[in-house]
Design a protein around this motif. Structure first.
Motif, mmCIF file in Angstrom:
data_model
loop_
_atom_site.group_PDB
_atom_site.id
_atom_site.type_symbol
_atom_site.label_atom_id
_atom_site.label_comp_id
_atom_site.label_asym_id
_atom_site.label_seq_id
_atom_site.Cartn_x
_atom_site.Cartn_y
_atom_site.Cartn_z
ATOM 1 N N LYS A 115 0.873 -1.168 0.105
ATOM 2 C CA LYS A 115 -0.092 -0.094 0.147
ATOM 3 C C LYS A 115 1.024 1.274 -0.097
ATOM 4 O O LYS A 115 2.061 1.199 0.451
ATOM 5 N N SER A 116 0.371 2.143 -0.761
ATOM 6 C CA SER A 116 1.268 3.507 -0.583
ATOM 7 C C SER A 116 0.658 4.558 0.336
ATOM 8 O O SER A 116 -0.495 4.670 0.562
ATOM 9 N N VAL A 117 1.619 5.285 0.858
ATOM 10 C CA VAL A 117 1.342 6.349 2.043
ATOM 11 C C VAL A 117 1.863 7.554 1.501
ATOM 12 O O VAL A 117 2.936 7.425 0.941
ATOM 13 N N CYS A 118 1.211 8.612 1.278
ATOM 14 C CA CYS A 118 1.653 10.177 0.955
ATOM 15 C C CYS A 118 2.278 10.733 2.309
ATOM 16 O O CYS A 118 1.605 10.803 3.220
ATOM 17 N N LEU A 119 3.754 10.881 2.171
ATOM 18 C CA LEU A 119 4.540 11.563 3.196
ATOM 19 C C LEU A 119 4.687 12.797 3.001
ATOM 20 O O LEU A 119 5.773 13.421 3.663
ATOM 21 N N ASP A 120 3.889 13.624 2.108
ATOM 22 C CA ASP A 120 4.300 14.974 2.043
ATOM 23 C C ASP A 120 4.011 15.790 3.296
ATOM 24 O O ASP A 120 3.407 15.194 4.187
ATOM 25 N N GLU A 121 4.891 16.797 3.492
ATOM 26 C CA GLU A 121 5.014 17.642 4.855
ATOM 27 C C GLU A 121 3.472 18.006 5.117
ATOM 28 O O GLU A 121 3.338 18.005 6.561
ATOM 29 N N ARG A 122 2.497 18.164 4.470
ATOM 30 C CA ARG A 122 1.136 18.569 4.762
ATOM 31 C C ARG A 122 0.484 17.727 5.476
ATOM 32 O O ARG A 122 -0.428 17.962 6.351
ATOM 33 N N PHE A 123 1.000 16.449 5.424
ATOM 34 C CA PHE A 123 0.153 15.491 6.326
ATOM 35 C C PHE A 123 0.725 15.240 7.548
ATOM 36 O O PHE A 123 0.249 14.409 8.405
ATOM 37 N N LYS A 124 1.816 15.684 7.709
ATOM 38 C CA LYS A 124 2.755 15.439 9.123
ATOM 39 C C LYS A 124 2.772 13.870 9.572
ATOM 40 O O LYS A 124 2.191 13.749 10.639
ATOM 41 N N ILE A 125 2.781 12.972 8.752
ATOM 42 C CA ILE A 125 2.945 11.903 9.368
ATOM 43 C C ILE A 125 4.582 11.544 9.542
ATOM 44 O O ILE A 125 5.578 11.288 8.856
ATOM 45 N N SER A 238 -20.091 7.806 12.306
ATOM 46 C CA SER A 238 -18.772 8.356 12.873
ATOM 47 C C SER A 238 -18.144 9.344 12.199
ATOM 48 O O SER A 238 -17.027 9.363 12.152
ATOM 49 N N ARG A 239 -18.832 10.227 11.768
ATOM 50 C CA ARG A 239 -17.933 11.413 11.091
ATOM 51 C C ARG A 239 -17.029 12.271 11.832
ATOM 52 O O ARG A 239 -15.941 12.597 11.427
ATOM 53 N N HIS A 240 -17.446 12.073 13.197
ATOM 54 C CA HIS A 240 -16.487 12.648 14.121
ATOM 55 C C HIS A 240 -15.212 12.057 14.362
ATOM 56 O O HIS A 240 -14.105 12.571 14.806
ATOM 57 N N VAL A 241 -15.185 10.685 14.047
ATOM 58 C CA VAL A 241 -14.270 9.786 13.984
ATOM 59 C C VAL A 241 -13.334 9.961 12.450
ATOM 60 O O VAL A 241 -12.154 10.225 12.413
ATOM 61 N N LEU A 242 -14.184 9.901 11.553
ATOM 62 C CA LEU A 242 -13.733 10.019 10.120
ATOM 63 C C LEU A 242 -12.828 11.281 9.854
ATOM 64 O O LEU A 242 -11.656 11.225 9.130
ATOM 65 N N LYS A 243 -13.224 12.361 10.549
ATOM 66 C CA LYS A 243 -12.358 13.626 10.116
ATOM 67 C C LYS A 243 -11.011 13.572 11.100
ATOM 68 O O LYS A 243 -10.332 14.619 10.637
ATOM 69 N N ASN A 244 -10.678 12.537 11.567
ATOM 70 C CA ASN A 244 -9.567 12.365 12.425
ATOM 71 C C ASN A 244 -8.821 11.416 11.552
ATOM 72 O O ASN A 244 -7.335 11.182 12.133
ATOM 73 N N ILE A 245 -8.982 10.919 10.494
ATOM 74 C CA ILE A 245 -8.072 10.111 9.858
ATOM 75 C C ILE A 245 -7.612 10.922 8.534
ATOM 76 O O ILE A 245 -8.214 11.577 7.712
ATOM 77 N N LYS A 246 -5.966 10.904 8.517
ATOM 78 C CA LYS A 246 -5.424 11.590 7.371
ATOM 79 C C LYS A 246 -5.493 10.785 5.909
ATOM 80 O O LYS A 246 -5.814 11.389 5.054
ATOM 81 N N GLN A 247 -5.239 9.424 5.988
ATOM 82 C CA GLN A 247 -5.423 8.725 4.580
ATOM 83 C C GLN A 247 -5.940 7.410 5.027
ATOM 84 O O GLN A 247 -5.801 6.634 6.146
ATOM 85 N N ILE A 248 -6.821 7.124 3.911
ATOM 86 C CA ILE A 248 -7.457 5.637 3.925
ATOM 87 C C ILE A 248 -6.875 4.914 2.680
ATOM 88 O O ILE A 248 -7.383 5.295 1.682
ATOM 89 N N ALA A 249 -6.179 3.854 2.697
ATOM 90 C CA ALA A 249 -5.744 3.017 1.605
ATOM 91 C C ALA A 249 -6.607 1.728 1.561
ATOM 92 O O ALA A 249 -6.707 0.979 2.547
ATOM 93 N N GLU A 303 -5.952 21.227 7.280
ATOM 94 C CA GLU A 303 -4.407 21.701 8.307
ATOM 95 C C GLU A 303 -4.541 20.473 9.228
ATOM 96 O O GLU A 303 -5.323 20.327 10.272
ATOM 97 N N TRP A 304 -3.364 19.837 9.171
ATOM 98 C CA TRP A 304 -3.137 18.978 10.358
ATOM 99 C C TRP A 304 -2.245 19.655 11.503
ATOM 100 O O TRP A 304 -1.195 20.421 11.041
#
Length: 304
Positions: A115-125, A238-249, A303-304
């Motif tokens: 699986k690919s994960v985007c590590l761009d600075e804007r995601f702060k992973i 669970s939109r309140h939980v969904l909004k805390n997820i940065k990426q979904i592969a 904005e993370w």
């Protein structure tokens, strides 16, 4: 005669006392009213104008109503008329990633596990400070182990393996539970291997490991159509939980070798959820072929 004079004198005293009492009361009331007027004047000088506050509140309500109306228009779901519509929805990228990193797969695992994960600075992973929930292991921990080596805490779930809950490594915990839109038992598996396994909602699983309210960097789903249950539960409950997820592969298990988009097809089942994900702020940041399926990555742009 003397008795009458005494009575008159008594009445005169009572009258004088009554006049004095009324005069004293008048003075007290006057002083009190003056103090109240002064306090009101001071309050008006030091406090916001109530009329202005009411007007400001009205404007905020009107702005919220306008924004809600705009969101409702933006979240309209068009009818799925042909296969090209569906294919475009799962292949057309909507945002760019300049630093995409693969996790899992060869040489430690199968290509399907990558699986690919985007590590761009804007995601702060950040290495050593990230959180991953992974569903669908199928005895291949290459993705989970790679994410753990990157420095993430990884919670892995699969009810179809012959394994009990355990801690695989310092950063990887395994649970023999599947993802669904309810808590209980469900027929789970793939090919010819199906069992009645334990399943639960994503929100419950997050709470169970003490991560409620935490930002989740990556959620991975390779769960043989249970991704529909996940999408349904997250988007409606669970939109309140969904909004805390940065990426979904996610692997979308809708057979792309079949072009039929009749009402009972899996393309029609997935169609509204693809749009609702976009309504929730997610954009397609990666997409690649996975046999007859499609591997996609959703990213929440904020904005993370």
């Amino acid at each position: 005669m003397i008795h009458l004079l005494r009575q008159t004198t008594t009445m005169s005293k009572i009258f004088k006392m009554l006049v004095a009492f009324l005069l004293f009361s008048f003075i007290i009331v006057t002083i009190f009213n003056r103090l109240v007027d002064e306090r009101i004047a001071i309050t008006r000088k030091t406090s916001p104008d109530m009329d202005a506050l009411v007007e400001e509140l009205k404007k905020e309500v009107e702005i919220d109503a306008e924004k809600k109306a705009e969101d409702e228009i933006a979240c309209s779901i068009p009818g799925l008329q042909n296969f090209d519509q569906f294919y475009a929805a799962i292949t057309t990228l909507e945002t760019r990633c300049n630093n995409s990193k693969p996790f899992g797969g060869p040489p430690k695992g199968t290509l399907d596990a990558r699986k690919s994960v985007c590590l761009d600075e804007r995601f702060k992973i950040s290495p050593n400070n990230c959180l991953v929930f992974s569903f669908g292991i199928n005895n291949d921990f290459s993705f989970e182990d790679d994410m753990a080596e990157f420095g993430c805490k990884v919670y892995a779930y699969d009810p179809t393996m012959d394994a009990k809950d355990h801690q695989r490594s310092p950063n990887v915990w395994f649970f023999a539970t599947g993802i669904s839109n309810y808590q209980g038992l469900k027929s789970v598996g793939m090919d010819n291997h199906w069992i009645n396994g334990k399943v639960d909602r994503f929100e419950n699983l997050v709470k169970a490991v003490g991560m409620e309210g935490r930002t989740i960097d990556v959620v991975k789903l390779d769960v043989e159509l249970a991704e529909v249950d996940f999408l349904q539960d997250m988007l409606f409950n669970s939109r309140h939980v969904l909004k805390n997820i940065k990426q979904i592969a996610m692997e979308i298990h809708s057979d792309l070798s079949k072009k039929n988009v009749a009402q009972i097809t899996s393309h029609q089942v997935f169609w509204p959820y693809l749009h609702l994900m976009r309504c929730a702020g997610f954009k397609l940041i990666a997409s690649r072929a996975g046999g007859i399926w499609r591997e996609v990555v959703w990213a929440l742009e904020k904005e993370w």
